[in-house]
Design a protein around this motif. Structure first.
Motif, short mmCIF file in Angstrom:
data_model
loop_
_atom_site.label_atom_id
_atom_site.label_comp_id
_atom_site.label_asym_id
_atom_site.label_seq_id
_atom_site.Cartn_x
_atom_site.Cartn_y
_atom_site.Cartn_z
N ASP A 87 0.68 -1.27 -0.12
CA ASP A 87 -0.21 0.12 -0.05
C ASP A 87 0.59 1.43 0.03
OD1 ASP A 87 -2.15 -1.64 0.15
OD2 ASP A 87 -2.15 -1.60 2.28
N GLY A 145 -1.87 -4.30 -9.14
CA GLY A 145 -2.67 -3.58 -7.74
C GLY A 145 -3.01 -4.79 -6.79
N MET A 146 -3.30 -4.15 -5.87
CA MET A 146 -3.56 -5.20 -4.71
C MET A 146 -5.07 -6.12 -5.06
SD MET A 146 -1.12 -5.11 -2.42
CE MET A 146 -1.65 -5.65 -0.96
N GLU A 147 -5.86 -5.39 -5.64
CA GLU A 147 -7.05 -5.99 -5.87
C GLU A 147 -7.27 -6.67 -7.46
OE1 GLU A 147 -9.27 -6.00 -3.66
OE2 GLU A 147 -7.87 -4.82 -2.47
N GLU A 148 -6.03 -6.84 -8.14
CA GLU A 148 -6.27 -7.39 -9.43
C GLU A 148 -6.21 -8.72 -9.22
OE1 GLU A 148 -3.74 -6.05 -12.74
OE2 GLU A 148 -2.97 -4.35 -11.46
N SER A 180 5.88 -6.51 -14.77
CA SER A 180 5.69 -6.25 -13.28
C SER A 180 6.73 -6.65 -12.63
CB SER A 180 4.23 -6.79 -12.79
OG SER A 180 4.64 -8.26 -12.62
N GLY A 192 3.29 -6.86 -1.90
CA GLY A 192 2.09 -6.53 -2.81
C GLY A 192 1.02 -7.79 -2.80
N ASN A 193 0.38 -7.77 -4.03
CA ASN A 193 -0.77 -8.82 -3.99
C ASN A 193 -0.29 -10.19 -3.80
OD1 ASN A 193 -2.77 -10.63 -5.63
ND2 ASN A 193 -3.47 -8.95 -6.58
#
Length: 327
Positions: free
Chosen positions: A11, A66-69, A81, A102-103
């Protein structure tokens, strides 16, 4: 020792990953960190710090997951990435480990796809530290495998025992199966079958209940990822909720400010073991490499401790000992 750090994960990137990496380098003179992320952003962040340029390197990775991907889509569509490039460097032998805040799903998927599984491993798993009255113990699985088979649960126990022995320095780790009761024959059909497999496992103490975790009845708590993740997230909520509840009660009782400060100090000290920052992260057990996952909100301290965890995992040859135990 070279540890690659996902400087575009979590984040608070790139600030927290960079600061944590620099702290780790300051503490360990034998360590080099490889910051993986958008080069311009990393160079700009590094301008704010004095550091040993020979031991803090940059690997350009222009894309950010991204965290929500969706993990599958992210790995497929974002080959440039920080996660994919960082793990690729590890696979190629350019670094000894990779750490990321990360994710989690993307990191696990990429770790399995790029690094593969250790010989003999059925399914890699996420194990997490859980605070108890006896110190940190392991909860496994914590979300990687929502359902598990009996033979997989046995391997989780084997891998977790080795990690406890090598990293937590517990001589003969006790294994307990999280269940709705201690008696044999409790639980779902799947849990009963897992119990039947584990009953012949060294130092298996049988079923344990939720009330047994914090006292530290076992050293390894076996669960499927569905229950394990719920237990994990519940534990993470305890410090903040207790602090608010006790603070409200103290104010309702109109305690003097001096007494309130003492209570707050005692509470924060007592609940310090619940702070994920103090352990940083833990490797995906069963992956053919050292891929460390941390909390998305990781502070610089947490990042530093993730890197230290990676170093310990490599130095103690945890993966080599897992392979030897399974084959």
């Amino acid at each position: 020792m070279i540890v690659a750090v996902d400087a575009a994960g979590g984040d608070h990137y790139p600030k927290n990953p960079v600061e944590g990496a620099l702290q780790a380098v300051d503490e360990n003179k034998e360590l080099t960190v490889l910051l993986v992320g958008p080069e311009d952003a990393l160079k700009k962040e590094l301008e704010n710090h004095d550091y040993d340029k020979s031991r803090v390197l940059i690997q350009h990775a222009p894309q950010v997951i991204g965290m929500e991907e969706s993990p599958a889509q992210a790995i497929k569509n974002k080959r440039q990435s920080s996660i994919v490039i960082g793990l690729g460097l590890h696979k190629a032998g350019k670094c000894d480990a990779f750490v990321s805040a990360g994710n989690t799903g993307a990191l696990l998927a990429a770790s399995m796809f790029i690094l593969g599984k250790l010989k003999g491993v059925l399914r890699p798993t996420i194990a997490v530290y859980y605070p108890t009255l006896k110190g940190f113990r392991l909860l496994v699985d914590a979300g990687a495998n929502l359902e598990i088979k009996p033979e997989t649960a046995v391997q989780f126990a084997q891998m977790a025992q080795i990690y406890c022995q090598q990293i937590l320095k517990i001589d003969k780790p006790k294994v307990g199966l999280l269940n709705v009761g201690e008696e044999e024959g409790k639980g779902t059909e799947c849990i009963k079958e897992i119990h039947d497999y584990l009953k012949f496992f060294p130092n298996f103490i049988g079923n344990v209940e939720g009330k047994d975790i914090l006292p530290g009845k076992a050293d390894v708590y076996i669960s499927d990822g569905f229950v394990g993740n719920i237990v994990l997230k519940f534990g993470e909520s305890i410090p903040e909720i207790l602090e608010k509840m006790i603070g409200k009660a103290a104010m309702d009782m109109e305690l003097p400010q001096e007494d309130l400060k003492k209570i707050t100090t005692v509470l924060r000290t007592a609940l310090a073991p619940f702070n994920y920052e103090n352990v940083g992260g833990i490797p995906f057990l069963g992956v053919n490499g050292v891929s460390i996952v941390g909390h998305g909100g990781s502070s610089p301290l947490a990042i530093k401790n993730m890197i230290k965890s990676a170093v310990k995992t490599v130095e103690n040859d945890v993966n080599g000992k897992i392979v030897a135990s399974l084959n």
